[in-house]
Design an enzyme around this catalytic site. Structure first.
Site, PDB file in Angstrom:
ATOM      1  N   HIS A 154      52.327 -49.023  -5.192  1.00 52.16           N
ATOM      2  CA  HIS A 154      51.293 -48.179  -4.592  1.00 52.16           C
ATOM      3  C   HIS A 154      51.945 -47.259  -3.567  1.00 52.16           C
ATOM      4  O   HIS A 154      52.892 -47.656  -2.888  1.00 52.16           O
ATOM      5  CB  HIS A 154      50.224 -49.056  -3.932  1.00 52.16           C
ATOM      6  CG  HIS A 154      49.020 -48.264  -3.514  1.00 52.16           C
ATOM      7  ND1 HIS A 154      49.018 -47.493  -2.380  1.00 52.16           N
ATOM      8  CD2 HIS A 154      47.819 -48.088  -4.107  1.00 52.16           C
ATOM      9  CE1 HIS A 154      47.843 -46.889  -2.292  1.00 52.16           C
ATOM     10  NE2 HIS A 154      47.096 -47.224  -3.319  1.00 52.16           N
ATOM     11  N   GLY A 181      42.259 -41.856  -0.294  1.00 48.49           N
ATOM     12  CA  GLY A 181      41.578 -42.079   0.982  1.00 48.49           C
ATOM     13  C   GLY A 181      41.235 -40.803   1.731  1.00 48.49           C
ATOM     14  O   GLY A 181      40.881 -40.843   2.908  1.00 48.49           O
ATOM     15  N   GLU A 195      51.126 -46.438  -0.699  1.00 48.48           N
ATOM     16  CA  GLU A 195      51.151 -46.982   0.667  1.00 48.48           C
ATOM     17  C   GLU A 195      52.311 -47.959   0.848  1.00 48.48           C
ATOM     18  O   GLU A 195      52.887 -48.056   1.928  1.00 48.48           O
ATOM     19  CB  GLU A 195      49.793 -47.622   1.002  1.00 48.48           C
ATOM     20  CG  GLU A 195      48.739 -46.537   1.219  1.00 48.48           C
ATOM     21  CD  GLU A 195      47.316 -46.939   0.864  1.00 48.48           C
ATOM     22  OE1 GLU A 195      47.038 -48.134   0.711  1.00 48.48           O
ATOM     23  OE2 GLU A 195      46.483 -46.018   0.733  1.00 48.48           O
ATOM     24  N   SER A 217      40.146 -41.379  -4.261  1.00 47.94           N
ATOM     25  CA  SER A 217      38.781 -40.996  -3.895  1.00 47.94           C
ATOM     26  C   SER A 217      37.815 -41.010  -5.080  1.00 47.94           C
ATOM     27  O   SER A 217      36.901 -40.190  -5.150  1.00 47.94           O
ATOM     28  CB  SER A 217      38.771 -39.639  -3.191  1.00 47.94           C
ATOM     29  OG  SER A 217      39.559 -39.692  -2.011  1.00 47.94           O
ATOM     30  N   GLY A 258      39.879 -47.545  -4.099  1.00 52.51           N
ATOM     31  CA  GLY A 258      40.071 -48.123  -2.770  1.00 52.51           C
ATOM     32  C   GLY A 258      38.741 -48.187  -2.037  1.00 52.51           C
ATOM     33  O   GLY A 258      37.966 -49.140  -2.174  1.00 52.51           O
ATOM     34  N   GLY A 259      38.440 -47.155  -1.263  1.00 54.64           N
ATOM     35  CA  GLY A 259      37.255 -47.134  -0.403  1.00 54.64           C
ATOM     36  C   GLY A 259      35.970 -47.548  -1.099  1.00 54.64           C
ATOM     37  O   GLY A 259      35.220 -48.400  -0.593  1.00 54.64           O
ATOM     38  N   ASN A 306      41.001 -51.965  -5.290  1.00 53.22           N
ATOM     39  CA  ASN A 306      42.135 -52.260  -4.417  1.00 53.22           C
ATOM     40  C   ASN A 306      41.582 -52.360  -2.997  1.00 53.22           C
ATOM     41  O   ASN A 306      41.299 -51.347  -2.368  1.00 53.22           O
ATOM     42  CB  ASN A 306      43.158 -51.119  -4.547  1.00 53.22           C
ATOM     43  CG  ASN A 306      44.318 -51.261  -3.584  1.00 53.22           C
ATOM     44  OD1 ASN A 306      44.465 -52.285  -2.921  1.00 53.22           O
ATOM     45  ND2 ASN A 306      45.143 -50.220  -3.517  1.00 53.22           N
ATOM     46  N   TRP A 307      41.414 -53.583  -2.528  1.00 51.53           N
ATOM     47  CA  TRP A 307      40.772 -53.783  -1.221  1.00 51.53           C
ATOM     48  C   TRP A 307      41.710 -53.454  -0.065  1.00 51.53           C
ATOM     49  O   TRP A 307      41.279 -53.426   1.090  1.00 51.53           O
ATOM     50  CB  TRP A 307      40.281 -55.228  -1.086  1.00 51.53           C
ATOM     51  CG  TRP A 307      39.147 -55.591  -2.005  1.00 51.53           C
ATOM     52  CD1 TRP A 307      38.629 -54.831  -3.029  1.00 51.53           C
ATOM     53  CD2 TRP A 307      38.391 -56.813  -1.995  1.00 51.53           C
ATOM     54  NE1 TRP A 307      37.607 -55.505  -3.650  1.00 51.53           N
ATOM     55  CE2 TRP A 307      37.439 -56.724  -3.035  1.00 51.53           C
ATOM     56  CE3 TRP A 307      38.430 -57.967  -1.226  1.00 51.53           C
ATOM     57  CZ2 TRP A 307      36.528 -57.740  -3.309  1.00 51.53           C
ATOM     58  CZ3 TRP A 307      37.533 -59.001  -1.498  1.00 51.53           C
ATOM     59  CH2 TRP A 307      36.591 -58.879  -2.533  1.00 51.53           C
ATOM     60  N   LYS A 308      42.990 -53.288  -0.366  1.00 53.39           N
ATOM     61  CA  LYS A 308      43.995 -52.989   0.671  1.00 53.39           C
ATOM     62  C   LYS A 308      43.920 -54.024   1.797  1.00 53.39           C
ATOM     63  O   LYS A 308      43.614 -55.196   1.531  1.00 53.39           O
ATOM     64  CB  LYS A 308      43.817 -51.551   1.177  1.00 53.39           C
ATOM     65  CG  LYS A 308      43.798 -50.551   0.008  1.00 53.39           C
ATOM     66  CD  LYS A 308      43.910 -49.116   0.411  1.00 53.39           C
ATOM     67  CE  LYS A 308      43.909 -48.242  -0.842  1.00 53.39           C
ATOM     68  NZ  LYS A 308      44.067 -46.823  -0.555  1.00 53.39           N
ATOM     69  N   GLU A 322      47.920 -41.853  -9.252  1.00 52.42           N
ATOM     70  CA  GLU A 322      47.236 -41.679  -7.975  1.00 52.42           C
ATOM     71  C   GLU A 322      47.913 -40.558  -7.191  1.00 52.42           C
ATOM     72  O   GLU A 322      48.926 -40.808  -6.511  1.00 52.42           O
ATOM     73  CB  GLU A 322      47.308 -42.967  -7.153  1.00 52.42           C
ATOM     74  CG  GLU A 322      46.665 -44.144  -7.832  1.00 52.42           C
ATOM     75  CD  GLU A 322      46.149 -45.162  -6.824  1.00 52.42           C
ATOM     76  OE1 GLU A 322      44.950 -45.456  -6.868  1.00 52.42           O
ATOM     77  OE2 GLU A 322      46.938 -45.620  -5.978  1.00 52.42           O
TER      78      GLU A 322
HETATM   79  P1  PGA Z   1      40.793 -44.487  -2.438  1.00 56.93           P
HETATM   80  O1  PGA Z   1      42.130 -45.359  -2.729  1.00 56.93           O
HETATM   81  O2  PGA Z   1      39.864 -44.744  -3.582  1.00 56.93           O
HETATM   82  O3  PGA Z   1      40.292 -44.972  -1.138  1.00 56.93           O
HETATM   83  O4  PGA Z   1      41.244 -43.052  -2.409  1.00 56.93           O
HETATM   84  C1  PGA Z   1      42.649 -45.470  -4.014  1.00 56.93           C
HETATM   85  C2  PGA Z   1      43.920 -46.264  -3.983  1.00 56.93           C
HETATM   86  O5  PGA Z   1      44.717 -46.083  -3.054  1.00 56.93           O
HETATM   87  O6  PGA Z   1      44.180 -47.119  -4.858  1.00 56.93           O
END
Ligand code: PGA
Length: 244
Positions: free
Chosen positions: A93, A169, A95, A207, A228-229, A8-10, A163
């Site tokens: 998600h 994050g 976010e 994470s 994500g990251g 997930n590149w956000k 999640e």
């Molecule tokens: P993260 O994000 O790996 O940076 O914690 C995961 C996500 O929000 O899908």
């Protein structure tokens, strides 16, 4: 079942870095044990579709509209996502729930629309830190599943991503035992909505990185990761697939 490693590149990357990352991942994921998926920002999807075409890497979007088409300024439809060659969409998600006030009902409508256009939905659920401290994490996740999954779900068109919000994050990861126990709980809950809950992929997100992926991915009900990251560097993302 084969693990799904989803990136997930956000709202990250520029056109140049997005193209370079997609090329690197596509080149390195060739001999994969796992299935790979990347979800770049909408605006780069079309360019990246041409890069991943014919490779082992699948393409997805990070959201879609619940409307089919028409006067909805700024929105992107499921049909458009399908049209450019993507096959997955992430929905609900945390976010989006926080930044855009998305409720389970909205996620439900979006998922139904995505299924009409033959997209596979990755539906995200997860509790906040406060909810975990209160011991209500299972109630929260059960309510999200009940509210967000439309009747069109099948084990092939739907993936669940657990999640925990406090792990996204933050560098804090659920222990493999805590994540595994929530995943078993989710699998049980899916019995109400799926004919074959044992075949639904349940991803862990929060994470995840190469250093903790082996322990998480070896738990019985963890069928992959939503990352994500660590998905923003080809090496770490592909390495997570190697842990599967
Ligand atoms: P993260 O994000 O790996 O940076 O914690 C995961 C996500 O929000 O899908």
């Amino acid at each position: 079942m084969k693990k799904l490693i989803a990136g997930n590149w956000k709202m990250n990357m520029t056109l140049d870095t997005a193209i370079a990352l997609a090329k690197d991942i596509t080149a390195q994921a060739g001999q994969a044990q796992a299935d790979y998926l990347i979800c770049p920002p909408f605006i780069y999807l079309d360019r990246i579709a041409a890069i991943v075409e014919g490779s082992a890497v699948n393409l997805g979007a990070q959201d879609c509209s619940f409307n089919d088409n028409g006067a909805h300024t700024g929105d992107i439809s499921a049909a458009m996502i399908k049209d450019i060659g993507a096959t997955y969409v992430i929905l609900g998600h945390s976010e989006r729930r926080t930044d855009h006030g998305e409720t389970d009902d909205i996620v439900h409508q979006k998922a139904a629309r995505a299924h009409e256009h033959e997209l596979t939905t990755i539906i995200c659920v997860g509790e906040t830190n406060e909810q975990r401290e209160q011991g209500v994490e299972q109630d929260v996740v059960a309510a999200q599943l009940k509210g967000a999954l439309p009747s069109s779900v099948t084990s092939t068109n739907t993936v669940i991503a657990y999640e925990p919000v406090w792990a996204i994050g933050t560098g804090k990861t659920a222990t493999p035992e805590d994540a595994g126990s929530m995943h078993s709980f989710i699998r049980e809950q899916l019995g109400a909505q799926f004919d074959d809950p044992e075949n639904v992929r349940i991803l862990y997100g929060g994470s995840m990185k190469p250093e903790n992926a082996t322990a998480l991915l070896s738990m019985p009900n963890i069928d992959g990761g939503l990352i994500g990251g660590a998905s923003l560097k080809a090496k770490s993302f592909v390495r997570i697939g190697g842990c599967a």
